[in-house]
Design a protein around this motif. Structure first.
Motif, PDB file in Angstrom:
ATOM      1  N   PRO A 188      -6.669   1.604   2.217  1.00  8.56           N
ATOM      2  CA  PRO A 188      -7.142   1.347   3.583  1.00  8.56           C
ATOM      3  C   PRO A 188      -7.758  -0.039   3.757  1.00  8.56           C
ATOM      4  O   PRO A 188      -7.664  -0.626   4.839  1.00  8.56           O
ATOM      5  N   HIS A 243      -6.089  -2.937   6.254  1.00 12.27           N
ATOM      6  CA  HIS A 243      -6.912  -3.273   7.424  1.00 12.27           C
ATOM      7  C   HIS A 243      -6.538  -4.646   7.963  1.00 12.27           C
ATOM      8  O   HIS A 243      -6.413  -5.610   7.216  1.00 12.27           O
ATOM      9  N   THR A 248     -17.678   5.349   6.519  1.00 13.16           N
ATOM     10  CA  THR A 248     -16.885   4.509   7.412  1.00 13.16           C
ATOM     11  C   THR A 248     -17.520   4.516   8.794  1.00 13.16           C
ATOM     12  O   THR A 248     -17.491   5.526   9.500  1.00 13.16           O
ATOM     13  N   THR A 256       0.810  -1.217   0.000  1.00 14.50           N
ATOM     14  CA  THR A 256       0.000   0.000   0.000  1.00 14.50           C
ATOM     15  C   THR A 256       0.843   1.265   0.000  1.00 14.50           C
ATOM     16  O   THR A 256       0.344   2.343   0.306  1.00 14.50           O
TER      17      THR A 256
END
Length: 279
Positions: free
Chosen positions: A63, A67, A276, A47
């Motif tokens: 993201p 995670h 989110t 990432t």
């Protein structure tokens, strides 16, 4: 007699000095910043930042890749007035190809994709990753009374493992196809409980989950408080009357309305809002 001195570094027959060295030629090659390379890196779990144009994909999906632990996503495409299909159930297509590509990227980043049986009956969906490179997730069909047609794609094509989640007393074949496993869970007053479904999937090692449809199924997982992120893509279309998208028991006052931090992405003519609920 004086011997002429020549520059041995000059190309023979020209008498010209070589061109100056390119300063960049001896350095490391510039990283591939294409969207294809950025997506390949994300699939590999990387990432790190990349320059444009690949940066957009890393920003959007990084993201999710980063995670750790269980992750539950949901996605719906709807009209401006909140419908995911016409009143006859016709839904091809509410949103455009860019949103469908986004959906396939989400599929590639999870271990299981969940739909209600109504989506299987209405769309005969395949739930595989086709618009972009990536692995197929396990397909999960929530079907309390085992009414999915035995001829449906998810039960016959063998393209990916399929879990047919039915009620404990449902009349379902034990093994309808080699790639299909029947999973029996208790049925409550409102059907299959989202938390019970997620626990059953986790016991099978499926902890990264995308709830894809339809509106009733996504709404159930949302109302149960199980979602980490919801992707709601809105198309510039008014259907007027049809199959609703998000519906759940709301608050009497707007102070109690469900709110969450958001990011927004333009997908062709559509606008995707990412909410989110849990980091």
């Amino acid at each position: 007699m004086t011997e002429a001195v020549t520059d041995s570094s000059a190309p023979r027959g020209t008498g010209a000095a070589p061109p100056p060295a390119d300063d960049d030629a001896s350095g490391p090659a510039a990283p591939d910043a294409s969207p294809a390379a950025a997506w390949e890196a994300l699939l590999a779990g990387r990432t790190g930042p990349v320059p444009p144009p690949g940066a957009e994909l890393v920003e959007r999906y990084g993201p999710l890749v980063a995670h750790r632990g269980p992750l539950v996503l949901a996605q719906l495409g709807q009209s401006l007035d909140g419908f995911i299909a016409s009143r006859t159930g016709h839904a091809e297509f509410v949103t455009g190809p860019e949103d469908r590509e986004h959906l396939h990227r989400l599929r590639a980043l999870v271990e299981a994709v969940v739909v209600g049986v109504g989506t299987v009956v209405a769309d005969d969906c395949r739930l595989t990753v086709r618009a972009v490179p990536g692995p197929h997730p396990t397909r999960v069909v929530l079907d309390p009374s085992a009414r999915a047609p035995l001829t449906s794609a998810v039960l016959t094509d063998g393209a990916a493992p399929t879990l047919w989640v039915v009620g404990e007393d449902a009349d379902a074949p034990t093994a309808p196809a080699p790639h299909v496993a029947v999973l029996r869970v208790p049925v409550g007053e409102h059907g299959l409980a989202p938390r019970a479904v997620l626990e059953a999937l986790a016991r099978r090692g499926l902890r990264r989950v995308l709830v894809e449809g339809g509106g009733r199924t996504v709404s159930g997982f949302l109302a149960a408080g199980t979602l980490h992120r919801l992707y709601l893509t809105t198309a510039p279309m008014l259907i007027g009357d049809g199959v609703p998208g998000i519906r759940f028991p709301g608050a009497d006052h707007l102070s109690g309305a469900l709110r969450a931090p958001v990011r927004r992405f333009v997908l062709g003519d559509d606008l995707c809002t990412e909410l989110t609920f849990r980091a």
